[in-house]
Design a protein around this motif. Sequence first.
Motif, mmCIF file in Angstrom:
data_model
loop_
_atom_site.group_PDB
_atom_site.id
_atom_site.type_symbol
_atom_site.label_atom_id
_atom_site.label_comp_id
_atom_site.label_asym_id
_atom_site.label_seq_id
_atom_site.Cartn_x
_atom_site.Cartn_y
_atom_site.Cartn_z
ATOM 1 N N GLU A 161 0.842 -1.205 0.000
ATOM 2 C CA GLU A 161 0.000 0.000 0.000
ATOM 3 C C GLU A 161 0.879 1.258 0.000
ATOM 4 O O GLU A 161 0.522 2.272 -0.576
ATOM 5 N N LYS A 162 2.050 1.172 0.621
ATOM 6 C CA LYS A 162 2.971 2.312 0.630
ATOM 7 C C LYS A 162 3.446 2.645 -0.788
ATOM 8 O O LYS A 162 3.532 3.812 -1.160
ATOM 9 N N TYR A 163 3.713 1.589 -1.559
ATOM 10 C CA TYR A 163 4.158 1.826 -2.943
ATOM 11 C C TYR A 163 3.072 2.571 -3.716
ATOM 12 O O TYR A 163 3.349 3.464 -4.507
ATOM 13 N N MET A 164 1.808 2.195 -3.474
ATOM 14 C CA MET A 164 0.697 2.845 -4.175
ATOM 15 C C MET A 164 0.585 4.310 -3.752
ATOM 16 O O MET A 164 0.374 5.188 -4.595
ATOM 17 N N ARG A 165 0.787 4.577 -2.451
ATOM 18 C CA ARG A 165 0.735 5.971 -1.991
ATOM 19 C C ARG A 165 1.918 6.769 -2.531
ATOM 20 O O ARG A 165 1.780 7.927 -2.913
ATOM 21 N N ASP A 166 3.101 6.134 -2.546
ATOM 22 C CA ASP A 166 4.288 6.826 -3.054
ATOM 23 C C ASP A 166 4.172 7.100 -4.557
ATOM 24 O O ASP A 166 4.711 8.083 -5.065
ATOM 25 N N ALA A 167 3.475 6.219 -5.265
ATOM 26 C CA ALA A 167 3.378 6.350 -6.727
ATOM 27 C C ALA A 167 2.662 7.625 -7.144
ATOM 28 O O ALA A 167 3.043 8.288 -8.109
ATOM 29 N N LYS A 168 1.618 7.997 -6.387
ATOM 30 C CA LYS A 168 0.723 9.071 -6.855
ATOM 31 C C LYS A 168 1.456 10.376 -7.150
ATOM 32 O O LYS A 168 1.167 11.046 -8.143
ATOM 33 N N ILE A 169 2.422 10.714 -6.307
ATOM 34 C CA ILE A 169 3.088 12.010 -6.481
ATOM 35 C C ILE A 169 3.831 12.099 -7.818
ATOM 36 O O ILE A 169 3.986 13.182 -8.379
ATOM 37 N N THR A 170 4.263 10.940 -8.338
ATOM 38 C CA THR A 170 5.049 11.005 -9.585
ATOM 39 C C THR A 170 4.195 11.507 -10.755
ATOM 40 O O THR A 170 4.727 11.987 -11.746
ATOM 41 N N GLN A 171 2.869 11.400 -10.612
ATOM 42 C CA GLN A 171 1.987 11.947 -11.667
ATOM 43 C C GLN A 171 1.751 13.439 -11.479
ATOM 44 O O GLN A 171 1.182 14.078 -12.353
ATOM 45 N N ILE A 172 2.184 13.958 -10.309
ATOM 46 C CA ILE A 172 1.849 15.349 -9.991
ATOM 47 C C ILE A 172 3.060 16.282 -10.057
ATOM 48 O O ILE A 172 3.010 17.335 -10.685
ATOM 49 N N TYR A 173 4.160 15.863 -9.368
ATOM 50 C CA TYR A 173 5.237 16.872 -9.260
ATOM 51 C C TYR A 173 6.169 16.920 -10.474
ATOM 52 O O TYR A 173 6.086 16.098 -11.359
ATOM 53 N N GLU A 174 6.986 17.965 -10.464
ATOM 54 C CA GLU A 174 7.833 18.336 -11.610
ATOM 55 C C GLU A 174 7.009 18.440 -12.884
ATOM 56 O O GLU A 174 7.412 17.981 -13.955
ATOM 57 N N GLY A 175 5.853 19.083 -12.747
ATOM 58 C CA GLY A 175 4.928 19.246 -13.870
ATOM 59 C C GLY A 175 3.905 18.131 -13.824
ATOM 60 O O GLY A 175 4.272 16.953 -13.929
ATOM 61 N N THR A 176 2.641 18.468 -13.642
ATOM 62 C CA THR A 176 1.599 17.434 -13.621
ATOM 63 C C THR A 176 1.611 16.713 -14.974
ATOM 64 O O THR A 176 2.137 17.240 -15.964
ATOM 65 N N ASN A 177 1.004 15.533 -14.989
ATOM 66 C CA ASN A 177 0.995 14.804 -16.259
ATOM 67 C C ASN A 177 0.166 15.513 -17.326
ATOM 68 O O ASN A 177 0.372 15.295 -18.520
ATOM 69 N N GLN A 178 -0.750 16.405 -16.879
ATOM 70 C CA GLN A 178 -1.491 17.213 -17.860
ATOM 71 C C GLN A 178 -0.541 18.238 -18.496
ATOM 72 O O GLN A 178 -0.570 18.453 -19.704
ATOM 73 N N ILE A 179 0.314 18.829 -17.665
ATOM 74 C CA ILE A 179 1.311 19.763 -18.209
ATOM 75 C C ILE A 179 2.263 19.030 -19.153
ATOM 76 O O ILE A 179 2.641 19.542 -20.211
ATOM 77 N N GLN A 180 2.637 17.792 -18.785
ATOM 78 C CA GLN A 180 3.534 17.013 -19.668
ATOM 79 C C GLN A 180 2.882 16.807 -21.035
ATOM 80 O O GLN A 180 3.535 16.938 -22.073
ATOM 81 N N ARG A 181 1.592 16.493 -21.013
ATOM 82 C CA ARG A 181 0.890 16.287 -22.295
ATOM 83 C C ARG A 181 0.895 17.582 -23.098
ATOM 84 O O ARG A 181 1.028 17.570 -24.323
ATOM 85 N N GLY A 182 0.757 18.704 -22.382
ATOM 86 C CA GLY A 182 0.816 20.005 -23.052
ATOM 87 C C GLY A 182 2.178 20.230 -23.703
ATOM 88 O O GLY A 182 2.269 20.671 -24.857
ATOM 89 N N VAL A 183 3.235 19.901 -22.951
ATOM 90 C CA VAL A 183 4.600 20.069 -23.482
ATOM 91 C C VAL A 183 4.785 19.177 -24.719
ATOM 92 O O VAL A 183 5.317 19.623 -25.748
ATOM 93 N N ILE A 184 4.312 17.940 -24.601
ATOM 94 C CA ILE A 184 4.473 16.989 -25.721
ATOM 95 C C ILE A 184 3.730 17.514 -26.950
ATOM 96 O O ILE A 184 4.286 17.577 -28.054
#
Lengths: 384, 263
Positions: A350-373
């Motif tokens: 469960e910790k891995y699942m909680r730790d995973a979420k931030i990677t979609q958010i920080y250093e540019g949300t994944n929506q921003i990444q799609r914008g950059v792409i």
Amino acid sequence: MDYLLTEQQIMIRDLARQIAQEKIAPVAAHHDETGEFPWGIMKIIAESDLFGVFIEEKYGGTGGGVMDLVLATEEFSKACGGIAVCYAATALGAFPIILYGSEEQKKKYLPDIAKGKKLAAFGLTEAGAGSDAGAIATTAKKSGDHYILNGTKQWITNGGEAEVYTVVAITDKTKGSRGASAFIVEKGTPGFEFGKKENKMGIRASATRELVFNDCKIPKENLIAKEGYGFIVAMKTFDQSRPGIGAQAVGIAQGALDHAIKYAKERVQFEKPISSFQGVQFMLADMSTQVEAARALVYATARMVDAGIKDISRASAQAKLFASDMCMKVTTDAVQIFGGYGYMKEYPVEKYMRDAKITQIYEGTNQIQRGVIASNLIKESLKK
Amino acid sequence: MNIVVCIKQVPDTTNVRIDPNTNTLIREGVESVINPFDMYAIEEAVRTKEKTGGKVIVISMGPPQVETALREALSLGCDEAILLSDRAFAGSDTWATSYTLAMAIKKIKDFNVIFCGKQASDGDTAQVGPGISAHLDIPQVTYVKKIEKIDEKSAIVYRMTEEGYDVIETPLPVVLTVVKEINTPRIPSLKGKMTAKKAQILAWKAQDLNVNDKFIGLNGSPTQVVKIFTPSPRSGGEIFQGETDEVVVKLIDRIKDELKPKF
């Protein structure tokens, strides 16, 4: 899969793996539970020279690049995504100096960062400036031989623990995003204080705090590059650091997958280990394939960065986007394979699942990444 | 101060598998590692050097692949490595091994302290360290769990015993065999690994040492292995259940019964 690593990279990977298995894994749950900063592990990483893998030899590093950083970050993340980010955030804080720092700045700051004597941090985000980084309100006003900083940075990884901060502030309000500049601020400078430590969902071993500047006076020599270069410094820094977030995501996902495989072999239902059921087998097969695809993309991007290829924004965004979305999915599936046990804190997934979420958010949300792409795709199509 | 540390390469037994038919260790695919107890000896040797200055020389006897163990020792802070490898050394028991190591240490001449792990995880004899001290005719302290003080002339060390520990002062040179309580071995550094990879390793053969051919290898080994077997498991004992007072009485009666002469 064999990624044809150099001998030095294999040494880095093996050393980071040893630290992850022997030193990080046994304390990961403790730091997750308490939020205590993992200074003990930071000291071990420092003594192993791994803080210097992305820093030139003349500044005390081992002369590797983003690929070396990616390998170490991935290995640490397999054991704990939170502890790994304390390491990776130091690289993020150091990149502005590596990329745009003067010779004096490099000589002054990089050797201590390479030795792990000092951690670094990067400060861009503010309460009103997340994805819209252009909305930052922190100001830096020139006054003789100094700049005076005022404002508050939010959610800064390694905030309060790091000694060296690279911070983006507005030097000329009239110029919009071209009016921002990057500065080095040392912990202990009068007028520079920290807010409370945030209570987070995941990566709880890492420290996240506000940086508060109240008429904080710093020497003009601490300006990175020139006035007005703040956003270029930030964007180029993110181009370098996003493969690191991708590596963190790959590591977290691989760690969760490893736990899931081990558990599926041990857990018996209907008088058979659940790994003998095709439903579970297909899940494991998909998880592994996704992890490997993300790893290949992250490594390829890291190697592009190290080869000095100019246009890396799209690749860098794609690596971060794909790896972090994959990580969320794979860690969720790992919890599913553990069933009810996976939902319990006594079990590690469960910790891995909680730790995973931030990677979609920080250093540019994944929506921003799609914008950059997308904007890069359109730009590239116009050149054809 | 010149510090010598003797190490042995052994099969990695952390993930050991046993052949169910022969009851022996499956050696295929088992990686070789430095004997775990020797890791503490290396660490203590390096820590001693860091306190007193000088250098650490690591020695191992074995086939050429022992070089990887020596390089690992170098990456952990040892300064020089010597490999004793020769067909003539093959088949050595603990007597011949400690003799050969002692002759190599004699060749080094200038040494103050010799560290060994308390025993190897494959043979478990704990004889090689004491054997070296006997062949060199110098003192030994086994089961060392702490070094209180050490300089070029003497050392004060704690020897672990079943009841506690002895505090022993010994002149140098001395052989110290260490237990795992003595320290926590460090993780190697990247720069250490890179240096170790390129380092020159001295290779000494029988002819390089002033050895008597009768004392080395299989011929120099008085140990005869008659048979290797797995002891049959103990048959399960008796369990007395009930109130403590009653059970104790039953137990004592049972012991008395057992002690009666049987005719």
